[in-house]
Design a protein around this motif. Structure first.
Motif, PDB file in Angstrom:
ATOM      1  N   ALA A   9      33.467  59.618  36.223  1.00  0.00           N
ATOM      2  CA  ALA A   9      32.138  59.076  36.492  1.00  0.00           C
ATOM      3  C   ALA A   9      31.162  60.191  36.868  1.00  0.00           C
ATOM      4  O   ALA A   9      30.002  60.192  36.444  1.00  0.00           O
ATOM      5  CB  ALA A   9      32.213  58.035  37.618  1.00  0.00           C
ATOM      6  N   PHE A  10      31.638  61.156  37.665  1.00  0.00           N
ATOM      7  CA  PHE A  10      30.796  62.296  38.067  1.00  0.00           C
ATOM      8  C   PHE A  10      30.380  63.096  36.839  1.00  0.00           C
ATOM      9  O   PHE A  10      29.205  63.459  36.679  1.00  0.00           O
ATOM     10  CB  PHE A  10      31.556  63.191  39.049  1.00  0.00           C
ATOM     11  N   LEU A  11      31.332  63.382  35.955  1.00  0.00           N
ATOM     12  CA  LEU A  11      31.050  64.157  34.750  1.00  0.00           C
ATOM     13  C   LEU A  11      30.020  63.463  33.869  1.00  0.00           C
ATOM     14  O   LEU A  11      29.048  64.084  33.421  1.00  0.00           O
ATOM     15  CB  LEU A  11      32.347  64.371  33.955  1.00  0.00           C
ATOM     16  N   LEU A  12      30.195  62.176  33.625  1.00  0.00           N
ATOM     17  CA  LEU A  12      29.261  61.429  32.784  1.00  0.00           C
ATOM     18  C   LEU A  12      27.863  61.379  33.418  1.00  0.00           C
ATOM     19  O   LEU A  12      26.852  61.531  32.725  1.00  0.00           O
ATOM     20  CB  LEU A  12      29.771  60.006  32.556  1.00  0.00           C
ATOM     21  N   GLY A  13      27.818  61.157  34.731  1.00  0.00           N
ATOM     22  CA  GLY A  13      26.535  61.104  35.424  1.00  0.00           C
ATOM     23  C   GLY A  13      25.794  62.427  35.351  1.00  0.00           C
ATOM     24  O   GLY A  13      24.589  62.472  35.094  1.00  0.00           O
ATOM     25  N   ALA A  14      26.511  63.535  35.561  1.00  0.00           N
ATOM     26  CA  ALA A  14      25.898  64.865  35.523  1.00  0.00           C
ATOM     27  C   ALA A  14      25.402  65.203  34.124  1.00  0.00           C
ATOM     28  O   ALA A  14      24.289  65.715  33.945  1.00  0.00           O
ATOM     29  CB  ALA A  14      26.903  65.907  35.996  1.00  0.00           C
ATOM     30  N   MET A  15      26.201  64.915  33.107  1.00  0.00           N
ATOM     31  CA  MET A  15      25.822  65.220  31.725  1.00  0.00           C
ATOM     32  C   MET A  15      24.596  64.413  31.292  1.00  0.00           C
ATOM     33  O   MET A  15      23.653  64.958  30.710  1.00  0.00           O
ATOM     34  CB  MET A  15      27.001  64.928  30.783  1.00  0.00           C
ATOM     35  N   SER A  16      24.597  63.128  31.597  1.00  0.00           N
ATOM     36  CA  SER A  16      23.491  62.273  31.158  1.00  0.00           C
ATOM     37  C   SER A  16      22.189  62.626  31.869  1.00  0.00           C
ATOM     38  O   SER A  16      21.115  62.636  31.268  1.00  0.00           O
ATOM     39  CB  SER A  16      23.844  60.799  31.390  1.00  0.00           C
ATOM     40  N   LYS A  17      22.266  62.966  33.176  1.00  0.00           N
ATOM     41  CA  LYS A  17      21.055  63.315  33.920  1.00  0.00           C
ATOM     42  C   LYS A  17      20.487  64.645  33.457  1.00  0.00           C
ATOM     43  O   LYS A  17      19.259  64.817  33.420  1.00  0.00           O
ATOM     44  CB  LYS A  17      21.361  63.372  35.416  1.00  0.00           C
ATOM     45  N   SER A  18      21.330  65.591  33.101  1.00  0.00           N
ATOM     46  CA  SER A  18      20.855  66.888  32.610  1.00  0.00           C
ATOM     47  C   SER A  18      20.034  66.707  31.342  1.00  0.00           C
ATOM     48  O   SER A  18      18.962  67.299  31.182  1.00  0.00           O
ATOM     49  CB  SER A  18      22.043  67.817  32.339  1.00  0.00           C
ATOM     50  N   LEU A  19      20.529  65.893  30.430  1.00  0.00           N
ATOM     51  CA  LEU A  19      19.811  65.639  29.182  1.00  0.00           C
ATOM     52  C   LEU A  19      18.446  65.006  29.459  1.00  0.00           C
ATOM     53  O   LEU A  19      17.432  65.408  28.882  1.00  0.00           O
ATOM     54  CB  LEU A  19      20.642  64.707  28.290  1.00  0.00           C
ATOM     55  N   ALA A  20      18.427  64.024  30.367  1.00  0.00           N
ATOM     56  CA  ALA A  20      17.180  63.325  30.680  1.00  0.00           C
ATOM     57  C   ALA A  20      16.172  64.243  31.371  1.00  0.00           C
ATOM     58  O   ALA A  20      14.966  64.187  31.093  1.00  0.00           O
ATOM     59  CB  ALA A  20      17.478  62.111  31.560  1.00  0.00           C
ATOM     60  N   THR A  21      16.638  65.104  32.269  1.00  0.00           N
ATOM     61  CA  THR A  21      15.742  65.992  33.016  1.00  0.00           C
ATOM     62  C   THR A  21      15.082  67.008  32.109  1.00  0.00           C
ATOM     63  O   THR A  21      13.867  67.234  32.185  1.00  0.00           O
ATOM     64  CB  THR A  21      16.522  66.722  34.127  1.00  0.00           C
ATOM     65  N   ILE A  22      15.851  67.635  31.239  1.00  0.00           N
ATOM     66  CA  ILE A  22      15.287  68.624  30.313  1.00  0.00           C
ATOM     67  C   ILE A  22      14.233  67.978  29.428  1.00  0.00           C
ATOM     68  O   ILE A  22      13.180  68.562  29.158  1.00  0.00           O
ATOM     69  CB  ILE A  22      16.414  69.257  29.462  1.00  0.00           C
ATOM     70  N   ALA A  23      14.488  66.753  28.988  1.00  0.00           N
ATOM     71  CA  ALA A  23      13.571  66.064  28.074  1.00  0.00           C
ATOM     72  C   ALA A  23      12.274  65.644  28.756  1.00  0.00           C
ATOM     73  O   ALA A  23      11.219  65.572  28.110  1.00  0.00           O
ATOM     74  CB  ALA A  23      14.258  64.845  27.467  1.00  0.00           C
ATOM     75  N   THR A  24      12.318  65.378  30.049  1.00  0.00           N
ATOM     76  CA  THR A  24      11.145  64.794  30.730  1.00  0.00           C
ATOM     77  C   THR A  24      10.542  65.675  31.825  1.00  0.00           C
ATOM     78  O   THR A  24       9.637  65.224  32.531  1.00  0.00           O
ATOM     79  CB  THR A  24      11.531  63.433  31.357  1.00  0.00           C
ATOM     80  N   GLN A  25      10.994  66.921  31.972  1.00  0.00           N
ATOM     81  CA  GLN A  25      10.511  67.778  33.057  1.00  0.00           C
ATOM     82  C   GLN A  25       8.988  67.916  33.102  1.00  0.00           C
ATOM     83  O   GLN A  25       8.397  67.830  34.182  1.00  0.00           O
ATOM     84  CB  GLN A  25      11.164  69.166  32.977  1.00  0.00           C
ATOM     85  N   PRO A  26       8.291  68.125  31.970  1.00  0.00           N
ATOM     86  CA  PRO A  26       6.818  68.225  32.052  1.00  0.00           C
ATOM     87  C   PRO A  26       6.171  66.980  32.673  1.00  0.00           C
ATOM     88  O   PRO A  26       5.210  67.091  33.436  1.00  0.00           O
ATOM     89  CB  PRO A  26       6.408  68.393  30.586  1.00  0.00           C
ATOM     90  N   LEU A  27       6.702  65.807  32.362  1.00  0.00           N
ATOM     91  CA  LEU A  27       6.152  64.582  32.936  1.00  0.00           C
ATOM     92  C   LEU A  27       6.467  64.480  34.424  1.00  0.00           C
ATOM     93  O   LEU A  27       5.657  63.967  35.207  1.00  0.00           O
ATOM     94  CB  LEU A  27       6.713  63.363  32.198  1.00  0.00           C
ATOM     95  N   ILE A  28       7.648  64.955  34.817  1.00  0.00           N
ATOM     96  CA  ILE A  28       8.026  64.946  36.242  1.00  0.00           C
ATOM     97  C   ILE A  28       7.073  65.827  37.035  1.00  0.00           C
ATOM     98  O   ILE A  28       6.581  65.454  38.109  1.00  0.00           O
ATOM     99  CB  ILE A  28       9.477  65.422  36.416  1.00  0.00           C
ATOM    100  N   VAL A  29       6.786  67.033  36.507  1.00  0.00           N
ATOM    101  CA  VAL A  29       5.872  67.966  37.174  1.00  0.00           C
ATOM    102  C   VAL A  29       4.475  67.352  37.270  1.00  0.00           C
ATOM    103  O   VAL A  29       3.809  67.438  38.313  1.00  0.00           O
ATOM    104  CB  VAL A  29       5.815  69.305  36.404  1.00  0.00           C
ATOM    105  N   ALA A  30       4.029  66.701  36.197  1.00  0.00           N
ATOM    106  CA  ALA A  30       2.699  66.087  36.201  1.00  0.00           C
ATOM    107  C   ALA A  30       2.617  64.947  37.208  1.00  0.00           C
ATOM    108  O   ALA A  30       1.603  64.788  37.901  1.00  0.00           O
ATOM    109  CB  ALA A  30       2.371  65.572  34.796  1.00  0.00           C
ATOM    110  N   LYS A  31       3.667  64.159  37.317  1.00  0.00           N
ATOM    111  CA  LYS A  31       3.678  63.045  38.268  1.00  0.00           C
ATOM    112  C   LYS A  31       3.580  63.563  39.706  1.00  0.00           C
ATOM    113  O   LYS A  31       2.822  63.027  40.518  1.00  0.00           O
ATOM    114  CB  LYS A  31       4.952  62.226  38.097  1.00  0.00           C
ATOM    115  N   VAL A  32       4.330  64.611  40.030  1.00  0.00           N
ATOM    116  CA  VAL A  32       4.280  65.189  41.376  1.00  0.00           C
ATOM    117  C   VAL A  32       2.881  65.717  41.660  1.00  0.00           C
ATOM    118  O   VAL A  32       2.343  65.553  42.764  1.00  0.00           O
ATOM    119  CB  VAL A  32       5.337  66.309  41.524  1.00  0.00           C
ATOM    120  N   GLY A  33       2.257  66.351  40.661  1.00  0.00           N
ATOM    121  CA  GLY A  33       0.898  66.856  40.828  1.00  0.00           C
ATOM    122  C   GLY A  33      -0.102  65.747  41.103  1.00  0.00           C
ATOM    123  O   GLY A  33      -1.042  65.914  41.881  1.00  0.00           O
TER     124      GLY A  33
END
Length: 336
Positions: free
Chosen positions: A215-239
């Protein structure tokens, strides 16, 4: 099919409690990384010609941020805003997992031929659940972001920080600042849990209960993919949710597009990925621990519900036996 089988054993609120519990435990353990990534994402990259501000601390890396925050505010500074953050995490994840379970169950029950949802369907179901969750929980996220970016001399509690947001030019709507960006960002959990379900079927096909490391492995792998894909939007939201940078002279951003344009103009395209190191580090650990804890909690709920059903069945059987016995005693004795 594993997800379908589990959802038939646990009601939506049970899955929601399991997800929220896992999220709170995981985020509490790595909260300092959350502080660091938020501060890295809101700071504006300095140019050699810029004057050095006297009331602002600049961070060059994750470790530099950790050491400076600890030096300025003590170790407790690494946990600024944790109460609001955990409330937000619990409420967001409860709402997300509840609605994700509801919409996924409805979808599966509507299928004439039982089959696992496709990747596109998984992403769509996750997006719907995420959108509903964000609408109800974003005020806590706004307050937490403000608390995480407060300077040393302006620390405030949740209530006072919320009042500060309300008293700004946005008024009450300030508590929903960044909602559009948040609704766009529902693709992050959608990608995360869509990838989790798909990777689970690929790596551990037909397995109903995962081991903690799986479960840890699947969670880490899936979150990494999502973070790389959406990082610009995450930064914009925090701003959007934090105080505007000094160069804007107190003028808040109006949209996440405006934030992204400001960042690109002042820091270049790579500025849209600032803070990605602690973001991914946090995501790896949090999502891994979240899914690991969630799987264990779901097993506990399954055992609990089975035990309660057993007690209910035994109670009904005893009541039936007692009723039969009384009926038998009440029958008249017929003699020939």
């Amino acid at each position: 099919m594993a997800g379908q089988s589990k959802e038939t054993l646990i009601p939506p609120w049970g899955l929601a409690v399991a997800g929220a519990t896992g999220a709170v435990i995981a985020n509490a353990l790595v909260y300092p990384l959350d502080i660091v990534k938020t501060r890295l994402q809101v700071q504006v990259k300095r140019k050699p010609t810029d004057p050095v501000p006297t009331d602002d601390t600049h961070y060059t890396s994750t470790w530099d941020a950790i050491t400076k925050i600890a030096a300025d505010d003590g170790v407790i500074g690494l946990y600024a805003g944790i109460n609001g953050a955990l409330i937000g995490v619990a409420s967001t994840n409860f709402a997300y997992f509840y609605w994700y379970s509801v919409v996924r169950t409805l979808y599966l029950s509507s299928q004439k031929v039982p089959a696992p949802p496709s990747t596109v369907v998984e992403l769509s179901l996750g997006a719907v659940a995420g959108a509903v969750a964000q609408i109800f929980t974003i005020p806590v996220a706004v307050v937490t972001t403000r608390q995480q970016t407060q300077g040393k001399g302006e620390k405030k509690g949740m209530i006072d920080t919320a009042k500060e947001v309300i008293n700004s030019e946005d008024g009450w709507t300030g508590l929903w600042r960044g909602l559009k960006a948040s609704l766009v960002l529902v693709v992050n959990p959608a990608i995360t849990y869509g990838a989790y379900q798909r990777l689970r079927e690929i790596l551990f096909p037909g397995k109903l209960n995962l081991r903690p490391w799986q479960a840890f492995l699947l969670g880490a792998m899936s979150k990494s993919l999502a973070t790389i894909a959406t990082q610009p939007l995450i930064v914009a939201k925090v701003g959007l949710q934090s105080k505007p940078p000094p160069s804007r002279q107190g003028k808040p951003f109006k949209s996440f597009i405006e934030v992204m344009q400001f960042i690109v103009k002042n820091e270049g395209l790579l500025g849209l990925f600032k803070g990605i190191a602690p973001q991914i580090s946090k995501g790896l650990i949090v999502q891994g621990l979240l899914m690991m804890t969630k799987e264990r909690m779901e097993l506990l709920f399954i055992a609990l519900f089975r035990y309660l059903r057993k007690l209910k069945s035994e109670s009904l059987q005893k009541a039936a036996d007692l009723a039969a016995e009384r009926a038998k005693q009440a029958l008249p004795v017929i003699t020939r």
